[in-house]
Design a protein around this motif. Structure first.
Motif, short mmCIF file in Angstrom:
data_model
loop_
_atom_site.label_atom_id
_atom_site.label_comp_id
_atom_site.label_asym_id
_atom_site.label_seq_id
_atom_site.Cartn_x
_atom_site.Cartn_y
_atom_site.Cartn_z
N ALA A 224 16.78 48.38 -17.27
CA ALA A 224 15.98 47.30 -18.38
C ALA A 224 17.72 46.61 -18.66
O ALA A 224 16.91 45.50 -18.65
N ASN A 225 18.36 47.33 -18.55
CA ASN A 225 19.68 47.09 -19.55
C ASN A 225 20.43 45.92 -18.26
O ASN A 225 20.94 44.59 -18.13
N GLU A 226 20.35 46.17 -16.55
CA GLU A 226 20.37 45.64 -15.61
C GLU A 226 19.77 44.71 -15.81
O GLU A 226 20.19 43.51 -15.18
N VAL A 227 19.05 44.76 -15.85
CA VAL A 227 17.51 43.62 -15.18
C VAL A 227 18.14 42.21 -16.78
O VAL A 227 18.27 41.38 -16.73
N ALA A 228 18.31 43.05 -17.80
CA ALA A 228 19.07 42.10 -18.85
C ALA A 228 20.39 40.83 -18.55
O ALA A 228 20.17 39.74 -18.50
N ARG A 229 21.00 41.68 -18.06
CA ARG A 229 22.01 41.35 -17.50
C ARG A 229 21.45 39.86 -16.13
O ARG A 229 22.41 38.96 -16.32
N VAL A 230 21.09 40.64 -15.86
CA VAL A 230 20.49 39.69 -13.59
C VAL A 230 19.87 38.42 -14.99
O VAL A 230 20.14 37.16 -14.66
N CYS A 231 18.60 38.44 -16.02
CA CYS A 231 17.92 37.64 -16.90
C CYS A 231 19.36 36.96 -17.24
O CYS A 231 18.78 35.14 -17.82
N ASP A 232 20.33 36.66 -18.09
CA ASP A 232 21.15 36.97 -18.49
C ASP A 232 22.05 35.44 -17.51
O ASP A 232 22.26 34.24 -18.13
N ALA A 233 22.24 35.72 -16.93
CA ALA A 233 22.98 35.16 -15.26
C ALA A 233 21.60 33.62 -15.18
O ALA A 233 22.49 32.78 -14.60
N ILE A 234 21.24 33.97 -14.67
CA ILE A 234 19.95 33.10 -13.75
C ILE A 234 19.42 31.98 -15.43
O ILE A 234 18.53 31.40 -15.40
N GLY A 235 19.76 32.57 -16.24
CA GLY A 235 18.76 31.66 -17.46
C GLY A 235 17.35 32.13 -17.55
O GLY A 235 17.15 31.04 -18.21
N VAL A 236 16.51 33.10 -17.40
CA VAL A 236 14.73 33.74 -18.13
C VAL A 236 15.33 34.30 -19.13
O VAL A 236 16.37 34.89 -19.37
N SER A 237 14.22 34.57 -19.67
CA SER A 237 14.34 36.00 -20.67
C SER A 237 13.79 37.55 -19.92
O SER A 237 12.27 37.49 -19.48
N ALA A 238 14.83 37.88 -20.10
CA ALA A 238 13.99 39.52 -19.98
C ALA A 238 13.10 40.06 -20.52
O ALA A 238 12.41 40.59 -19.68
N SER A 239 12.75 39.56 -21.57
CA SER A 239 11.92 40.30 -22.15
C SER A 239 10.62 39.42 -21.83
O SER A 239 9.54 40.49 -21.42
N GLU A 240 10.64 38.47 -21.30
CA GLU A 240 8.59 37.79 -20.61
C GLU A 240 8.91 38.35 -19.07
O GLU A 240 7.86 38.63 -18.83
N VAL A 241 10.06 39.09 -18.69
CA VAL A 241 10.21 39.35 -17.48
C VAL A 241 9.53 40.47 -17.56
O VAL A 241 8.39 41.02 -17.00
N ILE A 242 9.83 40.95 -18.63
CA ILE A 242 9.20 43.07 -18.44
C ILE A 242 8.31 42.55 -19.79
O ILE A 242 6.94 44.08 -18.40
N ASN A 243 7.61 42.10 -20.41
CA ASN A 243 5.91 42.32 -20.78
C ASN A 243 5.30 41.49 -19.99
O ASN A 243 4.25 41.83 -20.18
N ALA A 244 5.83 40.34 -19.28
CA ALA A 244 4.63 39.82 -18.36
C ALA A 244 4.51 40.77 -17.23
O ALA A 244 3.69 40.51 -16.57
N GLY A 245 5.45 41.55 -17.08
CA GLY A 245 5.47 41.90 -15.31
C GLY A 245 4.42 43.84 -15.30
O GLY A 245 3.78 43.82 -14.65
N LYS A 246 4.62 43.92 -16.53
CA LYS A 246 4.44 45.57 -17.10
C LYS A 246 2.42 45.56 -17.08
O LYS A 246 2.11 46.24 -17.62
N LEU A 247 2.00 43.93 -17.96
CA LEU A 247 0.64 43.87 -19.20
C LEU A 247 -0.01 43.97 -17.20
O LEU A 247 -0.14 43.12 -16.51
N SER A 248 -0.95 45.22 -18.02
CA SER A 248 -2.12 46.00 -17.30
C SER A 248 -2.10 45.79 -15.96
O SER A 248 -2.64 45.46 -15.31
N PRO A 250 0.47 49.70 -13.77
CA PRO A 250 0.25 50.53 -13.71
C PRO A 250 0.98 51.08 -13.19
O PRO A 250 1.94 52.39 -13.72
N ARG A 251 1.60 50.23 -12.54
CA ARG A 251 2.79 50.91 -12.00
C ARG A 251 4.46 50.18 -12.22
O ARG A 251 5.44 51.02 -12.13
N THR A 252 3.81 49.45 -13.16
CA THR A 252 5.28 48.91 -14.10
C THR A 252 5.60 49.72 -15.29
O THR A 252 4.63 49.03 -16.38
N ASN A 253 6.76 50.49 -15.43
CA ASN A 253 7.07 50.50 -17.28
C ASN A 253 8.43 50.73 -17.66
O ASN A 253 8.47 51.20 -17.87
N LEU A 254 8.55 49.52 -17.95
CA LEU A 254 10.00 49.38 -17.63
C LEU A 254 10.48 48.83 -19.47
O LEU A 254 9.62 48.22 -19.57
#
Length: 461
Positions: A224-248, A250-254
């Motif tokens: 999860a912290n690596e995802v944060a580093r990547v998102c910081d680098a490219i200018g998107v929100s890790a919070s949005e990436v994680i929360n939207a990606g796992k919404l409903s 079942p195979r993602t639970n980051l």
């Protein structure tokens, strides 16, 4: 009461009344065991004899006081000669030494103490987190010198601080005995606490389960912290990436990114690696994850140094408040063991050497806040008043519940609130003029420059 008077192992001695030992002692006494607690710290013994725990844990005050008054739990500095115990449970701490290796002297000392009182037919249960092979290679040789017949098992502690008393009664208990008889006997003991016991093949399997469980969590948080580093680098929100990606899905639970420490995760991956060295195995994923989590505070604070240096008017001697000093905030605890607030503060002191320092935690006593070299603040409002930089270091519910945009009126100008836990979405906040909010994994979404002078007004558009 659950434990009948006729149960052969009703008398239990628990050695080490830190977090693991005291919660277990209280829970066992509450179901009818007669518990003798042993603790070498004089101040802790005096508190416990009055029914006062020396750390914060919901529900513990009532359970402890009830069983101290009822005589089901007694506390001494050493094992009494007349304790009558047939079961000894070792729960002492196993911190890392300056060399990064697990310190074993506490285990050896307590095992020697138990050996002096061990009788034919007694049982010894290891509950401390240890290097693989410790029970068989360190504890058993000490006990064997006495020349009596005894049982030994490894039954790891698995509870979460903040809900320990509930989890002791609910979570499955792993049990690995040196022989099958010991496994069955330990299972019978713990079945008075929890409805589920899981018997495993041997001592080493039980030791390994504890280490693997915690190392796996550390790896998960590191990703999860690596995802944060990547998102910081490219200018998107890790919070949005994680929360939207796992919404409903079942195979993602980051989990959300954040500082990873505490009394287990900061050391157990290292203990696992140390125990595997004799086998020629290096747990590369485990150690890489640990290094990433350990490097996070410095990386973030260096970024904050660049951001604030680029803000017009940011003072050379800023007022900096660190909020959330315990190693975690939810469930709430006052435990400072392995807290990431320490490396965060150390990095802040290096980057902002002339700063004025404040600290706030709604659970940690003011004296402990002061021991960090911080001026203790009595409330969130006071902590933010006049501050140029506020760093939220743990995930206490008070932080997510605070009306940040309103309280931020109290900040100095310019001022930045940095949130390691993404309690808010920067784009949804209407921060006061001259202030800004930035969260881990969303650095590029705050509208703040890493270089080049700018005012917060222009940075916020």
């Amino acid at each position: 009461m659950i434990v009948p008077e006729t149960f052969a192992d009703r008398n239990v001695c628990i050695l080490g009344l830190g977090y693991v030992g005291l919660t277990l002692a209280a829970a066992m006494a509450d179901v009818g065991f007669r518990v003798q607690g042993v603790e070498i710290r004089d101040d802790v013994v005096e508190m416990l004899r009055k029914g006062e725990p020396h750390f914060h844990e919901p529900g513990l005050v009532d359970v402890l006081a009830r069983n101290i008054r009822g005589g089901r739990l007694t506390v001494t500095r050493e094992i009494p000669e007349n304790s009558g115990a047939t079961v000894y449970i070792i729960t002492v701490g196993t911190p890392l030494g300056p060399d990064g290796k697990v310190r074993m002297e506490m285990i050896s000392n307590v095992a020697s103490e138990v050996a002096r009182h061990l009788k034919d037919g007694d049982m010894v249960i290891m509950r401390s987190t240890v290097r693989l092979g410790t029970t068989r290679q360190v504890v058993l040789p000490i006990l064997d010198r006495i020349g009596v017949n005894y049982d030994v098992a490894f039954c790891p502690e698995r509870t979460l601080e903040g809900v320990a008393l509930q989890e002791l009664r609910r979570l499955p208990q792993i049990i690995g005995g040196a022989v099958q008889r010991a496994t069955i006997r330990a299972s019978q003991l713990f079945q008075f606490l929890t409805p589920t016991t899981v018997r495993v093949s041997d001592l080493e399997t039980a030791e390994m389960i504890k280490l693997v469980d915690n190392a796996q969590r550390d790896v998960q948080f590191a990703y999860a912290n690596e995802v944060a580093r990547v998102c910081d680098a490219i200018g998107v929100s890790a919070s949005e990436v994680i929360n939207a990606g796992k919404l409903s899905y079942p195979r993602t639970n980051l989990p959300m990114p954040g500082p990873v420490g505490g009394p287990c995760l900061e050391k157990d991956p290292h203990i696992l690696a140390e125990g595997l060295k004799p086998y020629g195995i290096v747990p590369e994923i485990t150690l890489t994850a640990r290094r990433l989590n350990e490097s996070q505070p410095r990386e973030v604070v260096e970024h904050l140094g660049r951001v604030t240096a680029a803000l017009e008017g940011f003072p050379a001697r800023p007022v900096i408040t660190l909020m959330g000093l315990a190693f975690k905030g939810c469930p709430a605890t006052d435990d400072l063991r392995g807290t990431m607030a320490r490396p965060i503060l150390a990095a802040l002191r290096e980057v902002f050497p002339e700063a004025e320092w404040r600290g706030y935690d709604s659970v940690v006593p003011a004296s402990e806040v002061g021991a960090f070299g911080l001026t203790p603040m009595s409330s969130i409002e006071d902590a933010m008043t006049g501050a140029n930089l506020v760093v939220i270091a743990n995930n206490h519910v008070d932080f997510s519940a605070m009306p940040l945009a309103t309280i931020a009126e109290r900040l100095a100008r310019p001022a930045l609130v940095y949130d390691f836990w993404n309690n808010f979405a920067a784009r949804d906040l209407m921060m006061p003029e001259g202030t800004a909010y930035m969260a881990l994994g969303s650095h590029g979404c705050a509208g703040l420059p890493a270089t080049g002078a700018a005012t917060l007004e222009t940075a916020n558009g």
